[in-house]
Design a protein around this motif. Structure first.
Motif, PDB file in Angstrom:
ATOM      1  N   ILE A 185       0.844  -1.206   0.000  1.00  0.00           N
ATOM      2  CA  ILE A 185       0.000   0.000   0.000  1.00  0.00           C
ATOM      3  C   ILE A 185       0.873   1.248   0.000  1.00  0.00           C
ATOM      4  N   ARG A 186       1.916   1.202   0.815  1.00  0.00           N
ATOM      5  CA  ARG A 186       2.803   2.359   0.892  1.00  0.00           C
ATOM      6  C   ARG A 186       3.475   2.615  -0.455  1.00  0.00           C
ATOM      7  N   ALA A 187       3.928   1.511  -1.105  1.00  0.00           N
ATOM      8  CA  ALA A 187       4.594   1.648  -2.401  1.00  0.00           C
ATOM      9  C   ALA A 187       3.622   2.214  -3.434  1.00  0.00           C
ATOM     10  N   LEU A 188       2.397   1.712  -3.386  1.00  0.00           N
ATOM     11  CA  LEU A 188       1.365   2.150  -4.323  1.00  0.00           C
ATOM     12  C   LEU A 188       1.097   3.642  -4.165  1.00  0.00           C
ATOM     13  N   GLN A 189       0.994   4.058  -2.917  1.00  0.00           N
ATOM     14  CA  GLN A 189       0.703   5.469  -2.645  1.00  0.00           C
ATOM     15  C   GLN A 189       1.846   6.351  -3.149  1.00  0.00           C
ATOM     16  N   LYS A 190       3.072   5.915  -2.925  1.00  0.00           N
ATOM     17  CA  LYS A 190       4.227   6.698  -3.383  1.00  0.00           C
ATOM     18  C   LYS A 190       4.230   6.780  -4.901  1.00  0.00           C
ATOM     19  N   LYS A 191       3.907   5.636  -5.533  1.00  0.00           N
ATOM     20  CA  LYS A 191       3.967   5.568  -6.987  1.00  0.00           C
ATOM     21  C   LYS A 191       2.889   6.445  -7.624  1.00  0.00           C
ATOM     22  N   LEU A 192       1.663   6.354  -7.078  1.00  0.00           N
ATOM     23  CA  LEU A 192       0.554   7.076  -7.700  1.00  0.00           C
ATOM     24  C   LEU A 192       0.428   8.500  -7.173  1.00  0.00           C
ATOM     25  N   GLY A 193       0.985   8.746  -6.009  1.00  0.00           N
ATOM     26  CA  GLY A 193       1.078  10.122  -5.527  1.00  0.00           C
ATOM     27  C   GLY A 193      -0.187  10.728  -4.953  1.00  0.00           C
ATOM     28  N   PHE A 194      -1.222   9.911  -4.681  1.00  0.00           N
ATOM     29  CA  PHE A 194      -2.434  10.495  -4.102  1.00  0.00           C
ATOM     30  C   PHE A 194      -2.238  10.794  -2.614  1.00  0.00           C
ATOM     31  N   THR A 195      -3.147  11.560  -2.068  1.00  0.00           N
ATOM     32  CA  THR A 195      -3.117  11.855  -0.639  1.00  0.00           C
ATOM     33  C   THR A 195      -3.837  10.729   0.096  1.00  0.00           C
ATOM     34  N   MET A 196      -3.190  10.201   1.105  1.00  0.00           N
ATOM     35  CA  MET A 196      -3.794   9.069   1.807  1.00  0.00           C
ATOM     36  C   MET A 196      -4.118   9.438   3.247  1.00  0.00           C
ATOM     37  N   VAL A 197      -5.333   9.114   3.665  1.00  0.00           N
ATOM     38  CA  VAL A 197      -5.650   9.175   5.098  1.00  0.00           C
ATOM     39  C   VAL A 197      -6.012   7.763   5.517  1.00  0.00           C
ATOM     40  N   TYR A 198      -5.279   7.261   6.475  1.00  0.00           N
ATOM     41  CA  TYR A 198      -5.312   5.837   6.803  1.00  0.00           C
ATOM     42  C   TYR A 198      -5.599   5.697   8.289  1.00  0.00           C
ATOM     43  N   VAL A 199      -6.644   4.948   8.628  1.00  0.00           N
ATOM     44  CA  VAL A 199      -7.012   4.783  10.032  1.00  0.00           C
ATOM     45  C   VAL A 199      -6.478   3.458  10.564  1.00  0.00           C
ATOM     46  N   THR A 200      -5.890   3.489  11.723  1.00  0.00           N
ATOM     47  CA  THR A 200      -5.469   2.242  12.357  1.00  0.00           C
ATOM     48  C   THR A 200      -5.371   2.460  13.859  1.00  0.00           C
ATOM     49  N   HIS A 201      -5.432   1.346  14.616  1.00  0.00           N
ATOM     50  CA  HIS A 201      -5.109   1.507  16.025  1.00  0.00           C
ATOM     51  C   HIS A 201      -3.827   0.745  16.340  1.00  0.00           C
ATOM     52  N   ASP A 202      -3.138   0.338  15.251  1.00  0.00           N
ATOM     53  CA  ASP A 202      -1.904  -0.431  15.388  1.00  0.00           C
ATOM     54  C   ASP A 202      -0.719   0.511  15.206  1.00  0.00           C
ATOM     55  N   GLN A 203       0.041   0.725  16.276  1.00  0.00           N
ATOM     56  CA  GLN A 203       1.122   1.710  16.189  1.00  0.00           C
ATOM     57  C   GLN A 203       2.220   1.290  15.217  1.00  0.00           C
ATOM     58  N   VAL A 204       2.398  -0.032  15.041  1.00  0.00           N
ATOM     59  CA  VAL A 204       3.435  -0.471  14.093  1.00  0.00           C
ATOM     60  C   VAL A 204       3.067  -0.026  12.684  1.00  0.00           C
ATOM     61  N   GLU A 205       1.800  -0.238  12.314  1.00  0.00           N
ATOM     62  CA  GLU A 205       1.333   0.232  11.014  1.00  0.00           C
ATOM     63  C   GLU A 205       1.575   1.725  10.876  1.00  0.00           C
ATOM     64  N   ALA A 206       1.213   2.452  11.905  1.00  0.00           N
ATOM     65  CA  ALA A 206       1.336   3.911  11.849  1.00  0.00           C
ATOM     66  C   ALA A 206       2.784   4.322  11.660  1.00  0.00           C
ATOM     67  N   ILE A 207       3.663   3.773  12.481  1.00  0.00           N
ATOM     68  CA  ILE A 207       5.062   4.185  12.451  1.00  0.00           C
ATOM     69  C   ILE A 207       5.718   3.815  11.131  1.00  0.00           C
ATOM     70  N   THR A 208       5.391   2.610  10.608  1.00  0.00           N
ATOM     71  CA  THR A 208       6.094   2.168   9.411  1.00  0.00           C
ATOM     72  C   THR A 208       5.589   2.832   8.141  1.00  0.00           C
ATOM     73  N   MET A 209       4.324   3.240   8.096  1.00  0.00           N
ATOM     74  CA  MET A 209       3.780   3.733   6.836  1.00  0.00           C
ATOM     75  C   MET A 209       3.733   5.245   6.721  1.00  0.00           C
ATOM     76  N   ALA A 210       3.596   5.928   7.840  1.00  0.00           N
ATOM     77  CA  ALA A 210       3.131   7.313   7.763  1.00  0.00           C
ATOM     78  C   ALA A 210       4.230   8.329   7.461  1.00  0.00           C
ATOM     79  N   ASP A 211       3.820   9.392   6.745  1.00  0.00           N
ATOM     80  CA  ASP A 211       4.610  10.619   6.721  1.00  0.00           C
ATOM     81  C   ASP A 211       4.244  11.445   7.945  1.00  0.00           C
ATOM     82  N   GLN A 212       2.962  11.360   8.280  1.00  0.00           N
ATOM     83  CA  GLN A 212       2.464  12.123   9.415  1.00  0.00           C
ATOM     84  C   GLN A 212       1.522  11.248  10.228  1.00  0.00           C
ATOM     85  N   VAL A 213       1.708  11.235  11.539  1.00  0.00           N
ATOM     86  CA  VAL A 213       0.793  10.492  12.402  1.00  0.00           C
ATOM     87  C   VAL A 213      -0.061  11.501  13.164  1.00  0.00           C
TER      88      VAL A 213
END
Ligand SMILES: Nc1ncnc2c1ncn2[C@@H]1O[C@H](COP(=O)(O)OP(=O)(O)OP(=O)(O)O)[C@@H](O)[C@H]1O
Ligand SMILES: [Mg+2]
Lengths: 357, 293
Positions: A185-213
Motif C-alpha cells: 500500500i505504501r509503495a502504491l501510494q508513493k507511486k501514484l502520488g495520491f493523498t492518503m488518510v489511513y485509520v489504524t489503532h496499530d502503532q506499528v502500522e502507523a510508524i512504518t507507513m506514515a509521513d504524518q501520524v
C-alpha cells in the motif's frame, strides 16, 4: 504509458475545528488537521477515539456538526460523498457480492460513464499492478481475504482520485499478509502520488507507513507529527505511552528531585530501552519481576512507590529482590508539565545538564 | 446394530404423527383427485365408472375453463408485478430514517392482518355505485358519471385486482424490508463513494441483492394468484358472465355447487399441473440472476 503519466497527484485535506456529536457524547471534538497533498497520514488512537468518525466525515458519509472540511482548497463540508471525488477502502472491504472482480473494480468508472476502451485499459493496468489478472471473473466469495483486500484496493485506485481513505484495511489479515500489504500500500501510494488518510489503532502500522501520524484521544487531537518526532519528542504523557513497546515509563518527578529540585512538581518520562545499569546512576530501584525475551530482558522495578519497566539488551544475572541503580543519557529524559501535561523541554535541558555535569 | 435399529424406530415414531396428518390431508387427497379425474361423477344409484380421459376432453372443449384460465392469467399479470413494485417502494421508504417510521410500517402491514373476507366487505362499500368512496371521489374530482365497477364485465376483474394488490403489497413489503436490512450499509456507502446516485444504487446494488427475496415473493405471489379467491365470493361471485371468475373459484362452483366432482377433480389436476410448471419455470428463470450468499 508510464507510471508518472498516470499520477493523479494528491490534494490537500484541511479540517478546521471539526466536531461530531452523538447525543451527549462528543465523538470528535474541535479537531483541526492539515494533511499535505500527496502525503500518507495515519489517524491513530485507541478504540472509540473517533478515528472512523473523522474519516467518515472527510468521506461525506457522516455530516460534521461544526467546523469546515476542505479538500484541495474546495469547501466540501456540505457536499455528498459522491461529489467529493475521493476513493475509500472499508474495513470489511465492502465488495459487491453479486458482481465479479472486474465489475467490482470498474464499478465507479461505469457509474461515471467512462468509455469502454479506456475502462478496459485501466482495468488491465490495475489488475496487473495488483496481481489480480487471473481472478477477474471470480466472485468475491471465491477469493481469500488477501485477494479481496486487493480487489478493494483496485476499486479505490482505478479512478485515480486525488484522495484515498482507508479504515483499518488490514485488520482482517494475518500477521504475514499484513506486513506484505503494508509495504504494498505504501509503495502504491508513493507511486501514484495520491493523498492518503489511513485509520489504524496499530502503532506499528502507523510508524512504518506514515509521513504524518495524527494521534487522537477521546475525540481530541493529542499530537500530529512525523513518526520519529512522535517517538522522540512526544508532546503529552498519552502520546508518550501510546507509542513504543513496552510503553514509556511516566513517573513522578520527585524520583529525580535529588538531581534537579525543579522536577519535583512535574512528571518525568523514561523509555524502558533508554535505561541502563549504572553503578552511579541517579535512579535506585528494587527488582520485582523479570521476563527473559531472548534478545533482551524486561525488568519490572519499584522505587519509592512508583513502578516502571527497564529493557536491557542481552542476558543479565539479576535476581528478583535485588537493589539496582539505573542511569540514562541526558537527551533521553522527557519532562511533562505537572499541571498542563504538555512537554517541558526547558526543564529537561536543565536537568540533563546537571546529570551530565 | 441393535442400537441403530432402535434409533430408527424412535425416529419413525417421532415422525409418525406429522406424517399421518400430512398423508391424510395432503398426499392421499392429491392422489385421490388424480384418480377421480378419470372417473365419472357418481349420481344417485349410479356409481362412478372409469371413463379414461373423457373428463379431460370435456375440459379442453369447455369455453368457461378457457375463460377463467385467461382471467387468471390477467389476474396474475395485474397483481404480481404491481404488488412487488409497491412492496419494494414501501420497503425502501420505511427503511429510511423518517419520523414515525414504526407507525408507517404498521399502517402498511395492516391490510395483511385483516381477513380477506373483511377486506372484501370494506372494498364493496368503496365500489358501491353512486355513493361509494371511489365514485364520490371520481365525480367530485373529475366529474365522472356513476360507474358500477363490480357489475361491468369490462371492469369487474380489474376491480378485484386492485383489492388483491392492496391486500398483498404490505405482506411482501415485510420480506423486502428484511432483505434491505440484511444488506450491509457499507455496500451502499461504497457505491456512494464511487459516485453512484440513488437510482444507480437501487438498480445496480440493492435490487440485485434482493433477488432471492424477489424469487421467493414471486413464487408466493403466483401461488396466491391461483389460491386467493375468498374476496370474489363477496365482491362479484365470479360474475358478471364469469368476467371475474378465477380457476379455483370455477373449481369450487363445479365441485360443490353443481356437484360435478369428477370434472372438478379434473380441473384441480389441471391447476396443480400449471402451478408446478410455473414454480419450476421460475426457479430456472431466476437461477441465473439470483445471487445467493
Ligand atoms: N452511529 C453512531 N451513533 C452513536 N455513537 C456513535 C456512532 N458511531 C460512533 N459512535 C461513537 O463515537 C465514538 C467514536 O467512534 P469511532 O467509530 O469513530 O471510533 P474509532 O476510533 O474508529 O474506534 P475503533 O478503533 O474501535 O474503530 C465512540 O464512542 C462511538 O461509540
Ligand atoms: Mg473505527
Amino acid at each position: 504509458m508510464t507510471a508518472t503519466d498516470t499520477r493523479p497527484g494528491g490534494q490537500e485535506i484541511l479540517l478546521e475545528t471539526v466536531s461530531k456529536v452523538w447525543g451527549a457524547h462528543k465523538a470528535v471534538d474541535d479537531l483541526s488537521i492539515r494533511v499535505p497533498a500527496g502525503t500518507f497520514t495515519v489517524l491513530l488512537g485507541p478504540s472509540g477515539c473517533g478515528k472512523s468518525t473523522t474519516l467518515r466525515m472527510i468521506a461525506g458519509l457522516e455530516s460534521a456538526d461544526a467546523g469546515r472540511i476542505l479538500i484541495g482548497g474546495r469547501d466540501v463540508t456540505h457536499l455528498p460523498a459522491a461529489e467529493r471525488n475521493l476513493a475509500m477502502v472499508f474495513q470489511s472491504y465492502a465488495l459487491f457480492p453479486h458482481l465479479d472482480v472486474a465489475e467490482n473494480i470498474v464499478f465507479g468508472l461505469k457509474v461515471r460513464r467512462m468509455a469502454r476502451d479506456e475502462r478496459e485499459a485501466r482495468l488491465k493496468r490495475v489488475a496487473e499492478l495488483l496481481g489480480l489478472s487471473a481472478l477477474l471473473d471470480r466472485k468475491p466469495s471465491q477469493l481469500s481475504g488477501g485477494q479481496q483486500q486487493r480487489v478493494a484496493l483496485g476499486r479505490a485506485i482505478i479512478a485515480e482520485r486525488p484522495v484515498c481513505l482507508m479504515d483499518e484495511p488490514l485488520s482482517n489479515l494475518d500477521a504475514k499478509l499484513r506486513h506484505e500489504m503494508r509495504v504494498e500500500i505504501r509503495a502504491l501510494q508513493k507511486k501514484l502520488g495520491f493523498t492518503m488518510v489511513y485509520v489504524t489503532h496499530d502503532q506499528v502500522e502507523a510508524i512504518t507507513m506514515a509521513d504524518q501520524v495524527v494521534l487522537l484521544n477521546g475525540g481530541r487531537l493529542e499530537q500530529a507529527s512525523d513518526p520519529r518526532a512522535l517517538y522522540q519528542r512526544p508532546e503529552t504523557p498519552f502520546a508518550a505511552r501510546f507509542i513504543g513497546v513496552p510503553p514509556m515509563n511516566v513517573l513522578p518527578g520527585a524520583l529525580l528531585a535529588h538531581v534537579d529540585a525543579d522536577l519535583a512538581a512535574h512528571k518525568v518520562g523514561l523509555r524502558p530501552e533508554a535505561l541502563t545499569l549504572a553503578a552511579a546512576g541517579p535512579l535506585a530501584a528494587r527488582v520485582t519481576s523479570l521476563e527473559y525475551l531472548g534478545a533482551d530482558m524486561l525488568i519490572d522495578c519499584a522505587a519509592n512507590g512508583a513502578t516502571f519497566t527497564v529493557r536491557l539488551p542481552g542476558d543479565h544475572d539479576i535476581a528478583t529482590g535485588t537493589e539496582i541503580r539505573l542511569g540514562f543519557a541526558p537527551q533521553d529524559l522527557h519532562v511533562f508539565d505537572g499541571t498542563a501535561g504538555h512537554r517541558r523541554d526547558d526543564l529537561a535541558m536543565a536537568a540533563g545538564a546537571r546529570l551530565a555535569g | 446394530m441393535l442400537i441403530r435399529s432402535r434409533e430408527w424406530v424412535h425416529a419413525w415414531l417421532l415422525l409418525l404423527p406429522a406424517l399421518f396428518f400430512l398423508f391424510a390431508f395432503t398426499h392421499v387427497p392429491a392422489v385421490m383427485t388424480l384418480w377421480n379425474s378419470f372417473y365419472s361423477t357418481p349420481r344417485g344409484r349410479r356409481p362412478a365408472r372409469f371413463i379414461g380421459i373423457e373428463n379431460y376432453e370435456r375440459m379442453i372443449g369447455d369455453p368457461v375453463f378457457w375463460k377463467v384460465l385467461g382471467n387468471n392469467l390477467w389476474f396474475a399479470l395485474g397483481t404480481i408485478p404491481t404488488s412487488i413494485a409497491i412492496a419494494i417502494a414501501m420497503a425502501l421508504w420505511v427503511n429510511d430514517r423518517l419520523a414515525g417510521r414504526g407507525f408507517v410500517r404498521m399502517a402498511y402491514f395492516t391490510p395483511t392482518v385483516l381477513p380477506l373476507i373483511a377486506v372484501a366487505n370494506i372494498w364493496l362499500f368503496f365500489y358501491t355505485p353512486g355513493f361509494g368512496l371511489i365514485d364520490q371521489a371520481a365525480s367530485t374530482l373529475f366529474g365522472w358519471p356513476q360507474t358500477n365497477w363490480l357489475g361491468d364485465p369490462a371492469t369487474a376483474l380489474n376491480a378485484v385486482i386492485v383489492v388483491t394488490v392492496w391486500k398483498e403489497a404490505g405482506f411482501f413489503m415485510i420480506f423486502y424490508l428484511a432483505a434491505l436490512q440484511a444488506i450491509p450499509p457499507s455496500l451502499v456507502e461504497a457505491a456512494k463513494i464511487e459516485g453512484a446516485g440513488r437510482w444507480t444504487i437501487f438498480w445496480r446494488i440493492t435490487f440485485p441483492l434482493m433477488m432471492p427475496t424477489t424469487l421467493f415473493v414471486s413464487i408466493n405471489a403466483v401461488i396466491n394468484s391461483f389460491r386467493l379467491v375468498d374476496h370474489i365470493f363477496i365482491l362479484t361471485n365470479g360474475g358478471p358472465d364469469n368476467a371475474s371468475s378465477l380457476l379455483l373459484f370455477y373449481i369450487y362452483e363445479t365441485a360443490f355447487k353443481y356437484w360435478e366432482t369428477g370434472y372438478g377433480a379434473t380441473l384441480t389436476v389441471a391447476m396443480l399441473a400449471i402451478l408446478c410448471a410455473l414454480a419450476i419455470g421460475q426457479f430456472f428463470f431466476f437461477d441465473r440472476r439470483v445471487h445467493y450468499k
